[in-house]
Design a protein around this motif. Structure first.
Motif, PDB file in Angstrom:
ATOM      1  N   PHE A  95       0.828  -1.273  -0.024  1.00 49.10           N
ATOM      2  CA  PHE A  95       0.058   0.038   0.002  1.00 49.10           C
ATOM      3  C   PHE A  95       0.919   1.206  -0.004  1.00 49.10           C
ATOM      4  N   ASN A  96       2.112   1.309   0.978  1.00 49.31           N
ATOM      5  CA  ASN A  96       2.773   2.490   0.785  1.00 49.31           C
ATOM      6  C   ASN A  96       3.638   2.568  -0.494  1.00 49.31           C
ATOM      7  N   ALA A  97       3.578   1.656  -1.333  1.00 49.12           N
ATOM      8  CA  ALA A  97       4.335   2.008  -2.699  1.00 49.12           C
ATOM      9  C   ALA A  97       3.309   2.858  -3.424  1.00 49.12           C
ATOM     10  N   PHE A  98       2.164   2.966  -3.082  1.00 50.07           N
ATOM     11  CA  PHE A  98       1.488   4.108  -3.844  1.00 50.07           C
ATOM     12  C   PHE A  98       1.807   5.399  -3.408  1.00 50.07           C
ATOM     13  N   ILE A  99       2.714   5.685  -2.559  1.00 51.73           N
ATOM     14  CA  ILE A  99       2.923   7.074  -2.126  1.00 51.73           C
ATOM     15  C   ILE A  99       4.015   7.504  -3.540  1.00 51.73           C
ATOM     16  N   GLY A 100       4.338   6.510  -4.209  1.00 54.46           N
ATOM     17  CA  GLY A 100       5.160   6.858  -5.244  1.00 54.46           C
ATOM     18  C   GLY A 100       4.407   7.619  -6.307  1.00 54.46           C
ATOM     19  N   VAL A 101       2.848   7.504  -6.283  1.00 52.93           N
ATOM     20  CA  VAL A 101       1.894   8.230  -7.065  1.00 52.93           C
ATOM     21  C   VAL A 101       2.032   9.804  -6.707  1.00 52.93           C
ATOM     22  N   GLU A 102       1.806  10.011  -5.421  1.00 55.85           N
ATOM     23  CA  GLU A 102       2.116  11.113  -4.789  1.00 55.85           C
ATOM     24  C   GLU A 102       3.492  11.870  -5.343  1.00 55.85           C
ATOM     25  N   LEU A 103       4.483  11.237  -5.057  1.00 58.99           N
ATOM     26  CA  LEU A 103       5.729  11.834  -5.335  1.00 58.99           C
ATOM     27  C   LEU A 103       5.971  12.185  -6.949  1.00 58.99           C
ATOM     28  N   TYR A 104       5.370  11.255  -7.729  1.00 52.78           N
ATOM     29  CA  TYR A 104       5.211  11.673  -8.996  1.00 52.78           C
ATOM     30  C   TYR A 104       4.324  12.991  -9.538  1.00 52.78           C
ATOM     31  N   LEU A 105       3.104  12.917  -9.004  1.00 53.75           N
ATOM     32  CA  LEU A 105       2.549  14.164  -8.983  1.00 53.75           C
ATOM     33  C   LEU A 105       2.835  15.298  -8.498  1.00 53.75           C
ATOM     34  N   LEU A 106       3.862  15.510  -7.508  1.00 54.45           N
ATOM     35  CA  LEU A 106       4.379  16.486  -7.019  1.00 54.45           C
ATOM     36  C   LEU A 106       5.651  16.595  -7.791  1.00 54.45           C
ATOM     37  N   GLY A 107       6.117  16.029  -8.562  1.00 53.05           N
ATOM     38  CA  GLY A 107       7.218  16.352  -9.551  1.00 53.05           C
ATOM     39  C   GLY A 107       8.696  15.716  -8.889  1.00 53.05           C
ATOM     40  N   GLU A 108       8.564  15.143  -7.634  1.00 55.86           N
ATOM     41  CA  GLU A 108       9.813  14.571  -7.006  1.00 55.86           C
ATOM     42  C   GLU A 108      10.354  13.688  -7.740  1.00 55.86           C
ATOM     43  N   CYS A 109       9.692  12.744  -8.678  1.00 53.94           N
ATOM     44  CA  CYS A 109      10.448  11.577  -9.123  1.00 53.94           C
ATOM     45  C   CYS A 109       9.648  10.884 -10.056  1.00 53.94           C
ATOM     46  N   PRO A 110      10.272   9.898 -11.130  1.00 57.09           N
ATOM     47  CA  PRO A 110       9.495   9.316 -11.867  1.00 57.09           C
ATOM     48  C   PRO A 110       8.655   8.346 -10.995  1.00 57.09           C
ATOM     49  N   LEU A 111       7.645   8.136 -11.726  1.00 49.84           N
ATOM     50  CA  LEU A 111       6.457   7.217 -10.946  1.00 49.84           C
ATOM     51  C   LEU A 111       6.831   5.706 -10.636  1.00 49.84           C
ATOM     52  N   ILE A 112       7.610   4.971 -11.433  1.00 51.20           N
ATOM     53  CA  ILE A 112       8.019   3.616 -11.051  1.00 51.20           C
ATOM     54  C   ILE A 112       9.092   3.640 -10.003  1.00 51.20           C
ATOM     55  N   PHE A 113      10.058   4.550 -10.117  1.00 51.80           N
ATOM     56  CA  PHE A 113      11.035   4.769  -9.303  1.00 51.80           C
ATOM     57  C   PHE A 113      10.675   4.970  -7.849  1.00 51.80           C
ATOM     58  N   GLY A 114       9.609   6.061  -7.810  1.00 48.35           N
ATOM     59  CA  GLY A 114       9.164   6.414  -6.545  1.00 48.35           C
ATOM     60  C   GLY A 114       8.604   5.358  -5.939  1.00 48.35           C
ATOM     61  N   MET A 115       7.842   4.514  -6.611  1.00 44.66           N
ATOM     62  CA  MET A 115       6.863   3.307  -6.117  1.00 44.66           C
ATOM     63  C   MET A 115       7.838   2.198  -5.644  1.00 44.66           C
ATOM     64  N   ILE A 116       8.855   1.934  -6.156  1.00 46.38           N
ATOM     65  CA  ILE A 116       9.877   1.156  -6.237  1.00 46.38           C
ATOM     66  C   ILE A 116      10.705   1.289  -4.834  1.00 46.38           C
ATOM     67  N   THR A 117      11.144   2.567  -4.793  1.00 43.09           N
ATOM     68  CA  THR A 117      11.945   2.982  -3.588  1.00 43.09           C
ATOM     69  C   THR A 117      11.185   3.164  -2.270  1.00 43.09           C
ATOM     70  N   VAL A 118       9.788   3.670  -2.294  1.00 45.48           N
ATOM     71  CA  VAL A 118       9.102   3.666  -1.151  1.00 45.48           C
ATOM     72  C   VAL A 118       8.804   2.277  -0.447  1.00 45.48           C
ATOM     73  N   ALA A 119       8.593   1.265  -1.444  1.00 45.77           N
ATOM     74  CA  ALA A 119       8.195  -0.087  -1.267  1.00 45.77           C
ATOM     75  C   ALA A 119       9.394  -0.720  -0.638  1.00 45.77           C
ATOM     76  N   LEU A 120      10.520  -0.382  -1.300  1.00 48.78           N
ATOM     77  CA  LEU A 120      11.709  -1.053  -0.562  1.00 48.78           C
ATOM     78  C   LEU A 120      12.134  -0.698   0.776  1.00 48.78           C
ATOM     79  N   GLY A 121      11.799   0.670   1.019  1.00 45.60           N
ATOM     80  CA  GLY A 121      12.151   1.207   2.310  1.00 45.60           C
ATOM     81  C   GLY A 121      11.150   0.686   3.287  1.00 45.60           C
ATOM     82  N   GLU A 122       9.850   0.425   2.711  1.00 42.96           N
ATOM     83  CA  GLU A 122       8.810  -0.411   3.863  1.00 42.96           C
ATOM     84  C   GLU A 122       9.098  -1.672   3.705  1.00 42.96           C
ATOM     85  N   PHE A 123       9.679  -2.365   3.027  1.00 42.43           N
ATOM     86  CA  PHE A 123      10.203  -3.671   2.984  1.00 42.43           C
ATOM     87  C   PHE A 123      11.460  -3.649   3.971  1.00 42.43           C
ATOM     88  N   LEU A 124      12.565  -2.952   3.938  1.00 43.61           N
ATOM     89  CA  LEU A 124      13.427  -3.022   4.994  1.00 43.61           C
ATOM     90  C   LEU A 124      12.893  -2.901   6.420  1.00 43.61           C
TER      91      LEU A 124
END
Length: 161
Positions: free
Chosen positions: A106-135
């Protein structure tokens, strides 16, 4: 009188969990917000696997922490909603490891927020947030809570009944 004592205890525990989550998140704010994030406070979401009555404190703590997000009200709404969805999944899980995967999803979807705010590419944001949650949750949290669940005395104290 007994019922009021239980209600008071639940209120105090809810406030303590909310404060703990918020402080743990904001104390490491540079790591807790953004495309690459590691919220150690997310370990606490596994309390909902033990007792669903921890959920209000966890949601409130996330809400409070996200008030300090550099992404403003969007993160307050979006991030808190993702955490609430993860908690829903945790309470329906049969195993601790299965419970630990809901925040990753579920927190991988924060990547959508980061994408909409112009912080990063969609897939990159979803993967990095998911990896942080996984750790945080599936690695650290799983190991910690596996040990907690082996201790009957501690488990009895963590049950909010």
């Amino acid at each position: 009188m007994e019922k009021n004592t239980g209600s008071t205890r639940l209120l105090v525990v809810t406030a303590m969990i909310a404060a703990l989550y918020a402080v743990m998140t904001t104390a490491i704010a540079p790591l807790a917000f953004g495309p690459i994030q590691l919220r150690i406070s997310e370990v606490l979401v596994l309390l909902a696997f033990i007792d669903k009555r921890y959920i209000p404190g966890l949601i409130l703590g996330c809400f409070i922490a996200n008030l300090f997000s550099p992404f403003g009200l969007m993160d307050v709404f979006f991030g808190t909603t993702c955490t609430a969805a993860a908690l829903w999944g945790i309470t329906r899980s049969k195993t601790l490891f299965g419970a630990s995967l809901w925040p990753v999803f579920f927190n991988a979807f924060i990547g959508v927020e980061l994408y909409l705010l112009g912080e990063c590419p969609l897939i990159f944001g979803m993967i990095t947030v998911a990896l942080g949650e996984f750790l945080a949750v599936s690695c650290i949290g799983y190991v910690v809570f596996r040990q907690v669940m082996k201790n009957p005395g501690l488990m009895a104290r963590l049950k909010l009944a």
